[in-house]
Design an enzyme around this catalytic site. Structure first.
Site, PDB file in Angstrom:
ATOM      1  N   CYS A 157       0.809  -1.228   0.000  1.00  0.00           N
ATOM      2  CA  CYS A 157       0.000   0.000   0.000  1.00  0.00           C
ATOM      3  C   CYS A 157       0.846   1.284   0.000  1.00  0.00           C
ATOM      4  CB  CYS A 157      -0.986  -0.010   1.163  1.00  0.00           C
ATOM      5  SG  CYS A 157      -0.322  -0.680   2.688  1.00  0.00           S
ATOM      6  N   HIS A 250      -2.134   6.668   3.618  1.00  0.00           N
ATOM      7  CA  HIS A 250      -0.686   6.664   3.801  1.00  0.00           C
ATOM      8  C   HIS A 250      -0.119   7.910   3.111  1.00  0.00           C
ATOM      9  CE1 HIS A 250      -1.064   2.788   5.454  1.00  0.00           C
ATOM     10  NE2 HIS A 250      -0.475   2.040   4.533  1.00  0.00           N
TER      11      HIS A 250
END
Ligand code: NAP
Length: 363
Positions: A157, A250
């Site tokens: 990710c 993120h």
């Protein structure tokens, strides 16, 4: 002339989700609830959940559980029990290796979120806008392993955010060195994930196995397909991975050195103009634009930007000169949607739209 993509809506592919009870599995269930091409008909998880209704087996994390899925009975992760030909895997890596191989050997196309096969020479590691043509590796995988199905992976990710932000710049100016500091959301650790007393009011400067994944996967994602293998991009990355008290999203601070350094203005124009692989345009989960460039000095921010493009866009900002390398910038995206379930679904959409599933019977 009838658009072949619109024909799909009338005849959806039955699909299954393995690991449907976890954080990524739940995102699959949400994103597939109203999908125009895919019909979620089967779910599977561990022995702990098998035999229960999805509602009873799952600690549902966000919004309302889709009623139709809530009533499904959780099956074991066994190709003899699951009939669907397209199988999304949100399995823990401790089990994904054997289970995904068993499904591929049984003629299923597995779209995997786990790390197990990402760096295998014959397994596509795909972000459709960046390197959708790497799907061609499937032919080699099928002939070498004798699998009638196959495994296609999506990236870690955090590296998904980095690869998307750098792809437009790498295409034109050739990235050579990257210094990346991540601030990764707690949902990236799954459920129940990091204990609240470890993360509230805190930053943890270590995420197991994350830095090598970022450093290695970037070279494959931005590598070139030479007709039989991926030639890795010549990019050296130094990654610092941190867990922060953010729910989703993120964020990555990047300092980048190029073979042909662009000015910040040219880099910004390049990022704004980038449309990614045309094969992706118009796919149901494809965000448009794929990269959103923000001019505000204090963006991107997970709280404000994480759901842009329905969680599939990467937001980039703070593009400026770097005192050590050439440029620095900040990139952010939803780790569970773009970095996991949504990325997998986009991979499957690209496979359907580009004829990669020809020869696989729907039922
Ligand atoms: P999670 O919340 O811990 O969920 C794990 C899932 O795997 C659950 O459905 C669990 O089922 C199932 N499982 C565990 N052991 C099993 C077994 N022995 N047999 C069958 N099923 C088993 O993890 P997650 O965050 O969703 O992550 C899933 C995968 O995606 C991992 O490989 C992870 O590295 C990857 N990934 C996660 C993210 C993210 O942002 N979270 C991003 C990219 C990739 P039970 O509930 O029945 O135990």
């Amino acid at each position: 002339m009838t658009n072949p993509r619109s024909l799909l809506a009338a005849n959806r592919w039955p699909v299954a989700v393995l690991g449907a009870t976890g954080a990524v599995g739940q995102a699959f269930v949400r994103l597939l609830a109203d999908h125009p091409w895919f019909d979620l008909v089967e779910i599977a998880a561990s022995e702990r959940s098998v035999g229960k209704s999805y509602r009873d087996a799952t600690r549902w994390l966000e919004g309302k559980m889709p009623e139709r899925t809530a009533k499904l009975t959780v099956k074991p992760c066994d190709p003899l029990e699951i009939k669907a030909k397209i199988v999304f895997s949100a399995l823990d890596s401790s089990v994904a290796g054997d289970v995904e191989a068993a499904f591929a050997a049984a003629g299923r196309v597995v779209l995997s979120n786990a790390k197990n096969y990402r760096m295998a020479d014959d397994v596509p590691l795909v972000i459709p806008e960046v390197n959708g043509h790497h799907l061609s590796l499937l032919d080699r995988q099928r002939s070498e392993r004798g699998w009638p199905g196959g495994i296609v992976t999506n990236a870690n990710c955090a590296v998904t955010v980095i690869a998307m932000a750098l792809a437009p710049l790498h295409e034109k100016f050739h990235v050579r060195k990257v210094f990346a500091t991540t601030m990764q959301a707690v949902s990236g650790a799954g459920y129940p994930g990091v204990a609240s007393l470890d993360i509230l009011g805190n930053t943890i400067p270590y995420i197991g196995d994350e830095e090598p994944k970022i450093e290695l996967e970037l070279t494959k994602l931005l590598g070139t397909y030479d007709g039989s293998r991926i030639v890795p991009a010549e990019i050296v990355t130094s990654a610092h991975a941190n867990r922060v008290a953010v729910e989703h999203g993120h964020t990555v601070c990047l300092s980048v050195q190029f073979e042909h350094p662009p000015t910040p203005e040219v880099a910004l124009d390049t990022l704004r103009a980038w449309k990614g692989d045309p094969a992706v345009h118009g796919l149901p989960s494809a965000p448009s634009p794929a990269i959103i460039v923000r001019d505000e000095l204090d963006r991107p921010q997970p709280r404000r930007d994480v759901m842009d493009g329905r969680g599939m866009a990467v937001t980039v900002g703070r593009v400026r000169r770097d005192n050590i390398f050439d440029l620095r910038l900040v990139a952010m995206a939803h780790n569970v949607i773009r970095g996991a379930a949504g990325g997998s679904i986009l991979n499957a959409e690209l496979m359907v739209a580009s004829g990669q599933l020809i020869g696989i019977n729907r039922t």
